[in-house]
Design an enzyme around this catalytic site. Structure first.
Site, mmCIF file in Angstrom:
data_model
loop_
_atom_site.group_PDB
_atom_site.id
_atom_site.type_symbol
_atom_site.label_atom_id
_atom_site.label_comp_id
_atom_site.label_asym_id
_atom_site.label_seq_id
_atom_site.Cartn_x
_atom_site.Cartn_y
_atom_site.Cartn_z
ATOM 1 C CB SER A 160 -2.049 -2.352 0.395
ATOM 2 O OG SER A 160 -2.376 -2.697 -0.942
ATOM 3 C CG ASP B 47 -0.521 0.442 3.936
ATOM 4 O OD1 ASP B 47 -0.517 0.905 5.085
ATOM 5 O OD2 ASP B 47 -1.258 0.873 3.018
ATOM 6 C CG HIS B 48 -3.768 -1.014 6.382
ATOM 7 N ND1 HIS B 48 -4.379 -0.558 7.527
ATOM 8 C CD2 HIS B 48 -3.636 0.066 5.580
ATOM 9 C CE1 HIS B 48 -4.599 0.739 7.410
ATOM 10 N NE2 HIS B 48 -4.149 1.149 6.253
ATOM 11 C CG ASP C 115 -4.979 -2.086 10.967
ATOM 12 O OD1 ASP C 115 -5.415 -1.960 12.134
ATOM 13 O OD2 ASP C 115 -5.526 -1.557 9.979
ATOM 14 C CD GLU D 34 -5.245 1.893 12.133
ATOM 15 O OE1 GLU D 34 -4.479 1.686 11.180
ATOM 16 O OE2 GLU D 34 -6.449 2.157 11.983
ATOM 17 C CG HIS E 11 -7.885 3.982 4.235
ATOM 18 N ND1 HIS E 11 -8.163 3.349 5.414
ATOM 19 C CD2 HIS E 11 -6.548 4.143 4.207
ATOM 20 C CE1 HIS E 11 -7.032 3.119 6.068
ATOM 21 N NE2 HIS E 11 -6.040 3.602 5.363
ATOM 22 C CB SER F 119 -5.314 10.965 -0.675
ATOM 23 O OG SER F 119 -4.364 10.018 -1.124
ATOM 24 C CG ASN G 23 0.245 5.628 5.460
ATOM 25 O OD1 ASN G 23 1.374 5.960 5.830
ATOM 26 N ND2 ASN G 23 -0.285 4.448 5.746
ATOM 27 C CB ILE G 24 -0.167 9.776 -0.092
ATOM 28 C CG1 ILE G 24 -0.258 10.889 0.955
ATOM 29 C CG2 ILE G 24 -0.786 10.224 -1.423
ATOM 30 C CD1 ILE G 24 0.640 12.068 0.715
HETATM 31 P P1 13P Z 1 -5.537 7.427 1.092
HETATM 32 O O1 13P Z 1 -6.666 6.570 0.637
HETATM 33 O O2 13P Z 1 -6.025 8.718 1.669
HETATM 34 O O3 13P Z 1 -4.517 7.658 0.032
HETATM 35 O O4 13P Z 1 -4.796 6.659 2.310
HETATM 36 C C1 13P Z 1 -3.831 5.683 2.048
HETATM 37 C C2 13P Z 1 -3.455 4.898 3.259
HETATM 38 O O5 13P Z 1 -3.741 5.236 4.390
HETATM 39 C C3 13P Z 1 -2.675 3.673 3.020
HETATM 40 O O6 13P Z 1 -2.448 2.961 4.204
HETATM 41 O O1 G3H Z 2 -4.873 1.531 3.203
HETATM 42 C C1 G3H Z 2 -5.375 1.287 2.114
HETATM 43 C C2 G3H Z 2 -4.596 1.486 0.878
HETATM 44 O O2 G3H Z 2 -5.112 2.549 0.138
HETATM 45 C C3 G3H Z 2 -4.467 0.212 0.082
HETATM 46 O O3 G3H Z 2 -5.612 -0.182 -0.583
HETATM 47 O O4 G3H Z 2 -5.646 -2.711 -0.418
HETATM 48 O O5 G3H Z 2 -6.856 -1.494 -2.271
HETATM 49 O O6 G3H Z 2 -4.358 -1.602 -2.237
HETATM 50 P P1 G3H Z 2 -5.637 -1.584 -1.415
HETATM 51 ZN ZN ZN Z 3 -4.046 3.131 5.611
#
Ligand code: 13P
Ligand code: G3H
Ligand code: ZN
Length: 324
Positions: free
Chosen positions: A58, A96-97, A118, A148, A192, A229, A269-270
């Site tokens: 991320s 991610d994102h 995203d 997204e 999230h 999650s 995604n977890i």
């Molecule tokens: P959670 O916060 O539910 O684990 O989601 C993670 C996520 O979507 C990362 O992109």
């Molecule tokens: O999508 C969100 C993820 O849980 C990542 O979060 O940017 O704090 O690592 P983070």
């Molecule tokens: Zn996410």
């Protein structure tokens, strides 16, 4: 086709993974990592359970650990899985994102095999333009792109949304056609973090009706579920028992994730569950062994417990075990 760095590193993009997941009615786990112990647990669990895996980075992870270091860790993880764990599971390194074209470009150039752009916080046409630009850069390298549509409640890319904006099924076909994305993240009621629903109240079911509408518009197209999650209560209790304060943390029930995994949802995604387990175990070790000061003595047990949880998810929730 330009030469793709990720292929030299032994990584794969998501295309084949998603095709098989769609046919086999299961979902590929996408686990976030920020450090060595999380990465060891993730690839260890997936090698043990024979599951393909997406390891994802991320924006927060990039800031914390450095993008270059994380990418070399991923390369090292592939080597460890092949040489030491003797496993051939497909491993995808995913951004991610991602929130800008430049970030996606930089990840592709440093060896990522998949990126998410995203643009969901932007107006529709701007989301399309940004996503299309990333796809046009990524595809010549055979890097796959996740877009997204819709906004999850909670914190997403440092943007805090109070309310869900569910994905509008009427937009998905146009979005996919005009951007050329390989998969689409949707908003159907997940969020999230560890506080997804009101504590003490029945968890509202995810909007499977919206998902079904989306599937009708995009038959056979890979859908991604963020914020998935399940926030296992045994670990919330562990955190709280050993001095933490996570009262009211609630996640998506496993049964609903099982249902999603059987649908067009090909990637789940977890992140938060991993954070929760690690925090619970470290708190327990600190409480029970206050004289301990070797990080391996608390990071090690945290890593082992995380691995156990991820094996469970692959085997009993996502259905990805044994599919590699
Ligand atoms: P959670 O916060 O539910 O684990 O989601 C993670 C996520 O979507 C990362 O992109
Ligand atoms: O999508 C969100 C993820 O849980 C990542 O979060 O940017 O704090 O690592 P983070
Ligand atoms: Zn996410």
């Amino acid at each position: 086709m330009s030469e793709a760095l990720y292929k030299k590193l032994g990584l794969v993009n998501t295309r084949e993974m998603f095709k098989k997941a769609m046919e086999g009615k299961y979902a590929i786990p996408a686990y976030n990592f920020n450090n060595m112990e999380q990465l060891q647990a993730i690839v260890g669990a997936c090698a043990e359970s024979g599951s393909p895996v997406i390891i994802q980075v991320s924006s927060g992870a990039r800031k914390y650990a450095n993008q270059t270091l994380l990418r070399y860790m991923a390369e090292g993880a592939v080597q460890m899985v092949r040489n030491d764990l003797k496993s051939n599971i497909p491993i995808c390194l995913h951004l991610d994102h991602g929130d800008t074209f430049e970030l996606c470009k930089s990840c592709i150039e440093t060896g990522f095999s998949s990126v998410m752009i995203d643009g969901s916080a932007h107006p529709y046409e701007e989301n399309i333009a940004l996503t299309k630009k990333v796809v046009e850069f990524a595809h010549p390298f055979d890097v796959t792109v996740e877009g997204e549509l819709g906004v999850l409640a909670g914190i997403e890319d440092d943007v805090k949304a109070e309310q869900h904006t569910y994905t509008d099924p009427k937009q998905v076909e146009d979005f996919v056609k005009r951007t050329g994305v390989d998969s689409l993240a949707i908003s159907i009621g997940t969020s999230h973090g560890a506080y997804k629903f009101k504590p003490g109240q029945p968890v509202p079911p995810l909007r499977f009706d919206i998902l079904k509408e989306i599937e009708k518009k995009l038959p056979g197209f890979p859908i991604v579920l963020h914020g998935a999650s399940s926030v296992p209560q045994e670990y919330v209790e562990m955190v709280n028992k050993f001095g933490g304060a996570m009262k009211g943390a609630v996640g998506v029930p496993e049964e609903q994730l099982r249902e999603a995994a059987k649908s067009a949802v090909c990637k789940i995604n977890i992140d938060s569950d991993g954070r929760l387990v690690v925090t619970g175990v470290i708190r327990k070790v600190f409480a029970e062994k206050p004289a301990e000061f070797d990080p391996r003595k608390y990071l090690g047990p945290a890593r082992d417990e995380l691995k156990k949880l991820l094996v469970h998810k692959n085997q009993n929730v996502l259905g990805s075990a044994g599919r590699a």
